[in-house]
Design an enzyme around this catalytic site. Structure first.
Site, PDB file in Angstrom:
ATOM      1  N   GLU A  47      70.531  -0.429  -6.655  1.00 44.23           N
ATOM      2  CA  GLU A  47      69.076  -0.322  -6.734  1.00 44.23           C
ATOM      3  C   GLU A  47      68.719   0.633  -7.863  1.00 44.23           C
ATOM      4  OE1 GLU A  47      65.051   1.117  -4.372  1.00 44.23           O
ATOM      5  OE2 GLU A  47      67.014   1.685  -3.563  1.00 44.23           O
ATOM      6  N   ASP A  72      68.933   6.954  -9.952  1.00 44.96           N
ATOM      7  CA  ASP A  72      67.700   7.636 -10.327  1.00 44.96           C
ATOM      8  C   ASP A  72      68.087   8.918 -11.064  1.00 44.96           C
ATOM      9  OD1 ASP A  72      64.999   9.029 -10.143  1.00 44.96           O
ATOM     10  OD2 ASP A  72      64.572   7.239  -8.955  1.00 44.96           O
ATOM     11  N   ASP A 121      58.268   2.571 -12.820  1.00 45.93           N
ATOM     12  CA  ASP A 121      57.112   2.974 -13.623  1.00 45.93           C
ATOM     13  C   ASP A 121      56.661   1.771 -14.441  1.00 45.93           C
ATOM     14  OD1 ASP A 121      55.356   4.022 -15.528  1.00 45.93           O
ATOM     15  OD2 ASP A 121      56.456   5.907 -15.675  1.00 45.93           O
ATOM     16  N   ASP A 157      53.960  -3.303  -7.075  1.00 47.63           N
ATOM     17  CA  ASP A 157      52.551  -3.459  -6.710  1.00 47.63           C
ATOM     18  C   ASP A 157      51.709  -3.694  -7.951  1.00 47.63           C
ATOM     19  OD1 ASP A 157      53.078  -0.652  -7.487  1.00 47.63           O
ATOM     20  OD2 ASP A 157      50.917  -0.481  -7.234  1.00 47.63           O
TER      21      ASP A 157
END
Length: 219
Positions: A47, A72, A121, A157
């Site tokens: 991920e 990350d 982002d 989103d």
């Protein structure tokens, strides 16, 4: 820097499921995730932009027969997922602290069986296109790292980023099995993810934002 953040950075240094600069394994992990980190030969699901690791850990709970790696750069975020995985005894979870641009440094060709890009982002400015995790630059980086017929999933989103990504994929000749929805939780895909939501996804959904989702494979 606050005490909490310092304490989290210290925990990351000690937690075996965090691979980061300063640890010996950091420089030799490429091609060796199964041997060095997981001690098994199971498939590896990655991920990107994993944040606090809710999705990485959630998938690991559901699929104990697979290995999961969250990537990350934010150590204080990774700490959360790392700690939960340790508390729950999830040996099939690891976190890689690095810039996603450096992914090729840490994975051998065909080492990844499946890839997730979750709520990155959106980088809305035209000048930032190459920084989008679904831009041609990144797609070319993912392509050799993922196994043949391995799925790449994308959730967001952000309507603009989703439209950009979908149009880009539809134009490429090396993409197959592209499937998508503009309303994930009203689609047939929703049950595939076992109700696992990141903090950001839950926040966006609560505001009435439709979650967009697509998946595809490279030819």
């Amino acid at each position: 820097m606050g005490r909490n953040k310092l304490a989290r950075f210290k925990a990351n240094e000690e937690n075996r499921n965090v691979v980061q600069e300063g640890k010996e394994i950091f420089e030799r992990i490429k091609g060796n995730w199964r041997k060095e980190q997981f001690k098994n030969e199971r498939s590896i699901v990655v991920e990107l932009a994993c944040g606090r690791g809710e999705f990485t850990v959630g998938l690991a709970r559901e699929y104990p027969d697979q290995n999961f790696i969250g990537v990350d750069i934010k150590g204080s975020r990774i700490w959360k997922g790392s700690t939960i995985a340790i508390e729950e005894g999830l040996e099939n979870v690891a976190f890689l602290r690095t810039q996603i641009e450096q992914l090729e440094r840490f994975f051998e060709e065909k080492e990844i069986s499946e890839l997730w890009i979750t709520f990155p982002d959106p980088r809305p400015r035209d000048g930032d296109e190459k920084k989008r995790l679904t831009s041609p630059r990144f797609l070319e980086m993912y392509k050799p790292l993922i196994q043949e017929d391995g799925w790449i999933h994308f959730k967001t989103d952000n309507t603009g980023l989703f439209a950009y990504t979908l149009a880009l994929l539809q134009e490429r000749e090396d993409i197959k099995d592209l499937a998508f929805t503009h309303d994930f939780y009203a689609s047939t895909f929703r049950d595939d993810h076992h109700g696992i939501k990141t903090r950001y996804e839950a926040m966006f959904s609560a505001k009435g934002e439709k979650i967009k989702y697509l998946k595809f494979r490279f030819r």
